[in-house]
Motif scaffolding. Structure first.
Motif, PDB file in Angstrom:
ATOM      1  N   UNK A  38      25.984  80.227  34.285  1.00 41.60           N
ATOM      2  CA  UNK A  38      26.918  81.289  33.939  1.00 41.60           C
ATOM      3  C   UNK A  38      26.893  82.387  34.973  1.00 41.60           C
ATOM      4  N   UNK A  39      26.721  83.622  34.528  1.00 45.31           N
ATOM      5  CA  UNK A  39      26.701  84.766  35.433  1.00 45.31           C
ATOM      6  C   UNK A  39      25.257  85.094  35.808  1.00 45.31           C
ATOM      7  N   UNK A  40      24.729  84.344  36.768  1.00 55.36           N
ATOM      8  CA  UNK A  40      23.348  84.553  37.198  1.00 55.36           C
ATOM      9  C   UNK A  40      22.310  83.979  36.266  1.00 55.36           C
ATOM     10  N   UNK A  41      22.729  83.190  35.306  1.00 53.93           N
ATOM     11  CA  UNK A  41      21.826  82.603  34.311  1.00 53.93           C
ATOM     12  C   UNK A  41      22.118  81.111  34.218  1.00 53.93           C
ATOM     13  N   UNK A  52      33.387  87.874  39.116  1.00 52.44           N
ATOM     14  CA  UNK A  52      32.929  86.818  38.199  1.00 52.44           C
ATOM     15  C   UNK A  52      32.673  85.518  38.956  1.00 52.44           C
ATOM     16  N   UNK A  53      33.565  85.166  39.859  1.00 48.95           N
ATOM     17  CA  UNK A  53      33.425  83.907  40.599  1.00 48.95           C
ATOM     18  C   UNK A  53      32.256  83.940  41.569  1.00 48.95           C
ATOM     19  N   UNK A  54      31.937  85.107  42.087  1.00 48.43           N
ATOM     20  CA  UNK A  54      30.714  85.228  42.891  1.00 48.43           C
ATOM     21  C   UNK A  54      29.493  84.971  42.028  1.00 48.43           C
ATOM     22  N   UNK A 103      36.096  75.061  40.936  1.00 46.33           N
ATOM     23  CA  UNK A 103      34.922  74.197  40.990  1.00 46.33           C
ATOM     24  C   UNK A 103      33.663  75.040  41.062  1.00 46.33           C
ATOM     25  N   UNK A 104      32.536  74.378  40.816  1.00 47.68           N
ATOM     26  CA  UNK A 104      31.221  75.008  40.964  1.00 47.68           C
ATOM     27  C   UNK A 104      30.599  74.507  42.254  1.00 47.68           C
ATOM     28  N   UNK A 105      30.116  75.422  43.075  1.00 42.29           N
ATOM     29  CA  UNK A 105      29.361  75.055  44.267  1.00 42.29           C
ATOM     30  C   UNK A 105      28.378  76.185  44.569  1.00 42.29           C
ATOM     31  N   UNK A 139      28.919  86.573  27.995  1.00 43.66           N
ATOM     32  CA  UNK A 139      29.587  86.203  29.244  1.00 43.66           C
ATOM     33  C   UNK A 139      28.603  85.586  30.225  1.00 43.66           C
ATOM     34  N   UNK A 140      27.385  86.107  30.232  1.00 39.90           N
ATOM     35  CA  UNK A 140      26.347  85.584  31.122  1.00 39.90           C
ATOM     36  C   UNK A 140      26.022  84.127  30.784  1.00 39.90           C
ATOM     37  N   UNK A 141      26.149  83.776  29.503  1.00 41.68           N
ATOM     38  CA  UNK A 141      25.839  82.426  29.049  1.00 41.68           C
ATOM     39  C   UNK A 141      27.042  81.487  29.082  1.00 41.68           C
TER      40      UNK A 141
END
Length: 356
Positions: free
Chosen positions: A292-295, A118-120, A172-174, A280-282
């Motif tokens: 999100x998850x690739x989105x 998920x974190x990837x 965090x987000x990076x 989950x993607x959103x």
């Protein structure tokens, strides 16, 4: 006004398919002509109505128009395809979002036992971006590497030779392209096939994306396409041909405006994933995030939220977004001139296409 067939407009070609009314051809064309780029092409959808247009030139030094059906390198929009494959594998019980990297790829990344799939996918792993280790224009090494074949393993090694950008995964987000190289390797481990093969089998063929390809090591853009350029010696050089392993699972896909609209309509319309995994993607990886998850998503000037992704593939940039109900969609691809960032002018066109 709905017009069938080809509509010739200033420095462009556009067409309409009958359906629900969209903004006028002139309004959309004016917006596309305002995009800061050598060339641009777009497809706008509103219900059953479709507008396609192009602007600028397909090749510097010529007056040849950008083909409206042209192919281009779509960069990080690849990540949405890769994430969709992973979530399909989650739905099949073959991967879990909370699986650690170490579970699938022992010893490949430091602290892999504490970094999850998920974190990837949502860029909260903290892994250093391998892109920041690569030579870029105007470095002579960049041009010398044009036809070099890169492997995910060596790019991941370049990344993890650097410390993580933060210590606690998930905190965090990076944004890091390394995340998707690792995801590509997990797909291979889970399925026995490359991420490209899984994208072709699960998405490209079933959706009939005839202009979309996973190029592997092929340096060419086949079929109609605009030429792309990168800076060199104060000018621009044609960089249409290059080895896309530079981008790998983070950005090597080749597509068309039509195909990207078709893909995102299928994804957001619930045809590719169970509702819980689309939700989950959103879901942002961090509070108040927009990835999100690739989105990714953002709110347009009129407050309407659009979902999709954008991508930078050096000589090409692409943007594909849709309203949540997929009634309205817009995909734009540009060949940048490197004098002006096209993002702002593309955002204006997206607003024009979405807001009424």
């Amino acid at each position: 006004m709905l017009v069938q067939g080809i509509v010739a407009l200033t420095a462009a070609v556009a067409s309409f398919v009958p359906g629900v009314a969209v903004a006028s051809p002139g309004e959309l064309q004016k917006g596309l002509d305002g995009v800061a780029a050598i060339g641009a092409l777009a497809e706008v959808r509103d219900g059953g109505a479709v507008w396609r247009g192009s602007s600028g030139v397909a090749e510097l030094g010529s007056s040849r128009k950008v083909p409206v059906e042209g192919r281009f390198r779509a960069g990080s929009i690849t990540k949405t395809f890769v994430a969709t494959v992973v979530l399909q594998l989650v739905a099949e019980g073959r991967i879990r979002l909370d699986d650690s990297v170490a579970h699938w790829l022992p010893g490949v990344v430091p602290n892999g036992e504490n970094i999850t799939v998920r974190q990837l996918l949502n860029h909260t792993s903290g892994l250093f971006d391998y892109k920041n280790t690569l030579p870029m224009p105007p470095s002579a090494e960049f041009y010398a590497n044009r036809y070099r074949t890169w492997t995910a393993a060596e790019q991941i090694q370049r990344a993890v030779a650097n410390p993580p950008v933060f210590d606690k995964p998930g905190s965090r987000y990076s944004y890091s392209n390394t995340n998707y190289l690792v995801i590509g390797e997990i797909i291979r481990k889970a399925t026995g096939h490359t991420y490209s093969q899984e994208i072709e089998r699960r998405l490209i063929r079933p959706l009939g994306l005839r202009g979309t390809t996973m190029p592997g090591t092929s340096t060419y853009l086949r079929g109609p396409h605009p030429h792309g350029y990168v800076p060199k010696d104060g000018g621009l050089i044609d960089f249409t041909e290059m080895n896309p392993t530079l981008f790998g699972a983070g950005g090597d896909i080749i597509s068309t405006t039509h195909d990207l609209n078709r893909f995102f309509a299928a994804l957001l319309g619930g045809r590719l994933l169970p509702a819980r995994l689309l939700d989950a993607m959103k879901t942002p990886g961090t509070e108040d995030g927009t990835y999100g998850l690739g989105l990714s998503w953002h709110d347009t000037a009129c407050g309407v939220r659009v979902y999709g992704n954008d991508g930078d593939a050096l000589a090409y940039q692409a943007y594909s977004f849709a309203t949540e109900d997929i009634r309205r969609q817009v995909t734009v691809a540009v060949t940048p001139d490197f004098r002006t960032n096209p993002d702002k002018s593309v955002d204006a066109l997206v607003d024009q296409a979405i807001c009424r």
